[in-house]
Design a protein around this motif. Structure first.
Motif, PDB file in Angstrom:
ATOM      1  N   ASN A   1       3.743 -29.343  55.460  1.00  0.00           N
ATOM      2  CA  ASN A   1       2.418 -28.754  55.705  1.00  0.00           C
ATOM      3  C   ASN A   1       1.312 -29.794  55.795  1.00  0.00           C
ATOM      4  O   ASN A   1       0.256 -29.519  56.363  1.00  0.00           O
ATOM      5  CB  ASN A   1       2.052 -27.791  54.568  1.00  0.00           C
ATOM      6  CG  ASN A   1       3.046 -26.675  54.390  1.00  0.00           C
ATOM      7  OD1 ASN A   1       4.239 -26.905  54.243  1.00  0.00           O
ATOM      8  ND2 ASN A   1       2.566 -25.450  54.393  1.00  0.00           N
ATOM      9  N   TYR A   2       1.542 -30.965  55.249  1.00  0.00           N
ATOM     10  CA  TYR A   2       0.468 -31.952  55.105  1.00  0.00           C
ATOM     11  C   TYR A   2       0.575 -33.055  56.149  1.00  0.00           C
ATOM     12  O   TYR A   2       1.664 -33.406  56.604  1.00  0.00           O
ATOM     13  CB  TYR A   2       0.504 -32.561  53.708  1.00  0.00           C
ATOM     14  CG  TYR A   2       0.397 -31.539  52.606  1.00  0.00           C
ATOM     15  CD1 TYR A   2      -0.825 -30.951  52.305  1.00  0.00           C
ATOM     16  CD2 TYR A   2       1.525 -31.147  51.889  1.00  0.00           C
ATOM     17  CE1 TYR A   2      -0.920 -29.995  51.299  1.00  0.00           C
ATOM     18  CE2 TYR A   2       1.437 -30.196  50.883  1.00  0.00           C
ATOM     19  CZ  TYR A   2       0.214 -29.618  50.596  1.00  0.00           C
ATOM     20  OH  TYR A   2       0.123 -28.673  49.611  1.00  0.00           O
ATOM     21  N   GLY A   3      -0.588 -33.615  56.481  1.00  0.00           N
ATOM     22  CA  GLY A   3      -0.647 -34.733  57.406  1.00  0.00           C
ATOM     23  C   GLY A   3      -1.191 -35.971  56.717  1.00  0.00           C
ATOM     24  O   GLY A   3      -1.506 -35.963  55.520  1.00  0.00           O
ATOM     25  N   PRO A   4      -1.351 -37.060  57.475  1.00  0.00           N
ATOM     26  CA  PRO A   4      -1.790 -38.338  56.903  1.00  0.00           C
ATOM     27  C   PRO A   4      -3.133 -38.271  56.183  1.00  0.00           C
ATOM     28  O   PRO A   4      -3.393 -39.078  55.289  1.00  0.00           O
ATOM     29  CB  PRO A   4      -1.867 -39.253  58.126  1.00  0.00           C
ATOM     30  CG  PRO A   4      -0.915 -38.662  59.110  1.00  0.00           C
ATOM     31  CD  PRO A   4      -1.003 -37.187  58.905  1.00  0.00           C
TER      32      PRO A   4
ATOM     33  N   HIS B   1      -3.151 -30.278  57.385  1.00  0.00           N
ATOM     34  CA  HIS B   1      -3.337 -30.629  58.791  1.00  0.00           C
ATOM     35  C   HIS B   1      -2.088 -31.357  59.270  1.00  0.00           C
ATOM     36  O   HIS B   1      -2.094 -32.574  59.446  1.00  0.00           O
ATOM     37  CB  HIS B   1      -4.567 -31.523  58.976  1.00  0.00           C
ATOM     38  CG  HIS B   1      -5.839 -30.893  58.504  1.00  0.00           C
ATOM     39  ND1 HIS B   1      -6.821 -31.583  57.818  1.00  0.00           N
ATOM     40  CD2 HIS B   1      -6.292 -29.609  58.616  1.00  0.00           C
ATOM     41  CE1 HIS B   1      -7.812 -30.760  57.526  1.00  0.00           C
ATOM     42  NE2 HIS B   1      -7.519 -29.560  58.012  1.00  0.00           N
ATOM     43  N   PRO B   2      -0.994 -30.629  59.479  1.00  0.00           N
ATOM     44  CA  PRO B   2       0.278 -31.269  59.825  1.00  0.00           C
ATOM     45  C   PRO B   2       0.250 -31.894  61.217  1.00  0.00           C
ATOM     46  O   PRO B   2      -0.519 -31.478  62.090  1.00  0.00           O
ATOM     47  CB  PRO B   2       1.279 -30.115  59.759  1.00  0.00           C
ATOM     48  CG  PRO B   2       0.464 -28.908  60.063  1.00  0.00           C
ATOM     49  CD  PRO B   2      -0.882 -29.162  59.453  1.00  0.00           C
ATOM     50  N   ARG B   3       1.125 -32.877  61.418  1.00  0.00           N
ATOM     51  CA  ARG B   3       1.244 -33.553  62.702  1.00  0.00           C
ATOM     52  C   ARG B   3       2.543 -33.201  63.423  1.00  0.00           C
ATOM     53  O   ARG B   3       2.835 -33.770  64.469  1.00  0.00           O
ATOM     54  CB  ARG B   3       1.190 -35.074  62.481  1.00  0.00           C
ATOM     55  CG  ARG B   3      -0.144 -35.582  61.941  1.00  0.00           C
ATOM     56  CD  ARG B   3      -1.211 -35.565  63.013  1.00  0.00           C
ATOM     57  NE  ARG B   3      -2.480 -36.122  62.543  1.00  0.00           N
ATOM     58  CZ  ARG B   3      -2.799 -37.409  62.584  1.00  0.00           C
ATOM     59  NH1 ARG B   3      -1.926 -38.291  63.057  1.00  0.00           N
ATOM     60  NH2 ARG B   3      -3.962 -37.820  62.145  1.00  0.00           N
ATOM     61  N   THR B   4       3.336 -32.286  62.863  1.00  0.00           N
ATOM     62  CA  THR B   4       4.641 -31.955  63.447  1.00  0.00           C
ATOM     63  C   THR B   4       4.741 -30.461  63.723  1.00  0.00           C
ATOM     64  O   THR B   4       3.984 -29.656  63.169  1.00  0.00           O
ATOM     65  CB  THR B   4       5.793 -32.353  62.504  1.00  0.00           C
ATOM     66  OG1 THR B   4       5.730 -31.531  61.315  1.00  0.00           O
ATOM     67  CG2 THR B   4       5.709 -33.824  62.111  1.00  0.00           C
ATOM     68  N   ARG B   5       5.679 -30.094  64.581  1.00  0.00           N
ATOM     69  CA  ARG B   5       5.933 -28.670  64.877  1.00  0.00           C
ATOM     70  C   ARG B   5       6.343 -27.929  63.619  1.00  0.00           C
ATOM     71  O   ARG B   5       5.862 -26.813  63.352  1.00  0.00           O
ATOM     72  CB  ARG B   5       7.040 -28.543  65.922  1.00  0.00           C
ATOM     73  CG  ARG B   5       6.680 -29.015  67.326  1.00  0.00           C
ATOM     74  CD  ARG B   5       7.853 -28.813  68.263  1.00  0.00           C
ATOM     75  NE  ARG B   5       9.054 -29.491  67.786  1.00  0.00           N
ATOM     76  CZ  ARG B   5      10.129 -28.884  67.309  1.00  0.00           C
ATOM     77  NH1 ARG B   5      10.168 -27.570  67.245  1.00  0.00           N
ATOM     78  NH2 ARG B   5      11.172 -29.585  66.899  1.00  0.00           N
ATOM     79  N   LYS B   6       7.257 -28.507  62.859  1.00  0.00           N
ATOM     80  CA  LYS B   6       7.724 -27.833  61.643  1.00  0.00           C
ATOM     81  C   LYS B   6       6.588 -27.652  60.654  1.00  0.00           C
ATOM     82  O   LYS B   6       6.487 -26.616  59.989  1.00  0.00           O
ATOM     83  CB  LYS B   6       8.864 -28.628  61.003  1.00  0.00           C
ATOM     84  CG  LYS B   6      10.160 -28.624  61.792  1.00  0.00           C
ATOM     85  CD  LYS B   6      11.247 -29.332  60.992  1.00  0.00           C
ATOM     86  CE  LYS B   6      12.500 -29.481  61.815  1.00  0.00           C
ATOM     87  NZ  LYS B   6      12.285 -30.315  63.006  1.00  0.00           N
ATOM     88  N   GLY B   7       5.731 -28.659  60.558  1.00  0.00           N
ATOM     89  CA  GLY B   7       4.603 -28.534  59.657  1.00  0.00           C
ATOM     90  C   GLY B   7       3.673 -27.403  60.062  1.00  0.00           C
ATOM     91  O   GLY B   7       3.211 -26.632  59.216  1.00  0.00           O
TER      92      GLY B   7
END
Length: 336
Positions: free
Chosen positions: A111-114, A127-133
């Motif tokens: 669920n989380y991004g950088p 703020h995910p960066r992937t489809r799964k996120g």
């Protein structure tokens, strides 16, 4: 006294099975949904019901009268998240609404991004960066909306990479291969980069303690610390100690080879999407959890690794070397 009945979706998987076992040990009546229950009905005494988590009527029938639904089901082979994950959670939400049940979801760090790294608290921005996120965020948004209606409660517990008996397809099974004593350890991370692990029995115990805790929010999320490896050596060293051989070769995962093959192997495409979690430290913080429970269940690392390797048929009981003998062997050179 309220009848304690739980439906576990994904009871043949690692976390689903571990949670189902703890529920049964605490006096819960455990139902489990499976497309072909004939082959699994004898396992652990669960009440196996035939059905598919993708079929709303199957989930509804299995959930009749339950007070808890454990949503531990994932698309097989780590694929087709875009078409399967959200319909499955919608079916679970509908069944929970019909019964006023609580939903327990094993959460992820996807669920989380950088912008939230490296340390993650429960209120960190998602703020995910992937489809799964993005899909996991959408799942939790639907669960929050369900809880806010007052029709049922939601508990989400996040932890590191799973390992343990019956953990099945996890990163740990990439570190050591199942079915034989390891002659080498393959580690996915970069030297000096921290990584978080979670022993399945500890995760399941934590989840059920929270389920049985009064006064939680209708939509409650908790993070587990599990086993924090600050530089990528703690897990490797534990494996060497348990194997009784400080000279076991440690190799790096051949990411370059996996990247080349990923256009042709769907499973590798999915794995490569999550490589970023090995390239930088991502650590879940458990202050909220310990404030509620007092402490987090925490099996000593060597014992957890030993039990995992034995369950994976990588280690016979006679092959186990304790830490004291391991240190002596290393000091005298007898272990080489």
């Amino acid at each position: 006294m309220e009848r304690k009945v739980a439906l576990v979706l994904g009871a043949t998987g690692g976390i689903g099975n571990a949670v189902a076992r703890v529920l049964a040990s605490r006096g819960w009546e455990v139902r489990a949904l499976h497309r072909n229950p004939e082959g699994v009905t004898a396992r652990h005494g669960f009440d196996w019901r035939q059905g598919d988590a993708m079929i709303a009527s199957d989930v509804a029938a299995a959930a009749e009268g339950v007070s808890l639904i454990v949503h531990a089901v994932n698309p097989p082979g780590y694929r087709n998240w875009g078409t399967l994950v959200l319909p499955m959670i919608d079916n679970t939400i509908a069944a929970a609404r019909a019964n006023g049940a609580t939903i327990l979801l094993p959460g992820t760090v996807y669920n989380y991004g950088p912008d939230a790294f490296p340390t993650l608290t429960e209120d960190a921005p998602q703020h995910p960066r992937t489809r799964k996120g993005a899909i996991r965020v959408a799942m939790e948004q639907r669960l929050r909306a369900f809880a806010e209606t007052g029709a049922g409660r939601v508990l989400i517990v996040r932890a590191g990479d799973y390992f343990g008996p019956d953990a099945a397809n996890t990163w740990f099974s990439q570190v050591v291969a199942e079915g034989k004593r390891p002659t080498a350890i393959t580690y996915p991370g970069r030297r000096g980069v921290g990584h978080q692990w979670a022993y399945l029995p500890d995760v399941a115990e934590t989840m059920i303690r929270l389920i049985e805790t009064d006064g939680l929010d209708a939509f409650a999320t908790f993070h587990m610390e599990g086993i924090w490896d600050p530089d990528g050596t703690r897990m490797v060293d534990a494996l060497c100690r348990v194997l009784g051989d400080p000279a076991v070769p440690v190799r790096r995962t051949p990411w370059w080879m996996m990247r080349l093959a990923s256009p042709f192997v769907p499973m590798l495409r999915e794995v490569m999407e999550m490589k970023y979690l090995w390239d930088q430290p991502v650590r879940l913080m458990n202050a909220k959890l310990t404030a509620v429970l007092g402490s987090e269940p925490n099996t000593p690392l060597d014992r957890a690794v030993r039990q995992t390797l034995t369950a994976m048929r990588c280690l016979a009981p006679a092959q186990v070397v304790d830490a004291g003998n391991m240190a002596l062997a290393a000091a005298t050179g007898m272990g080489r």
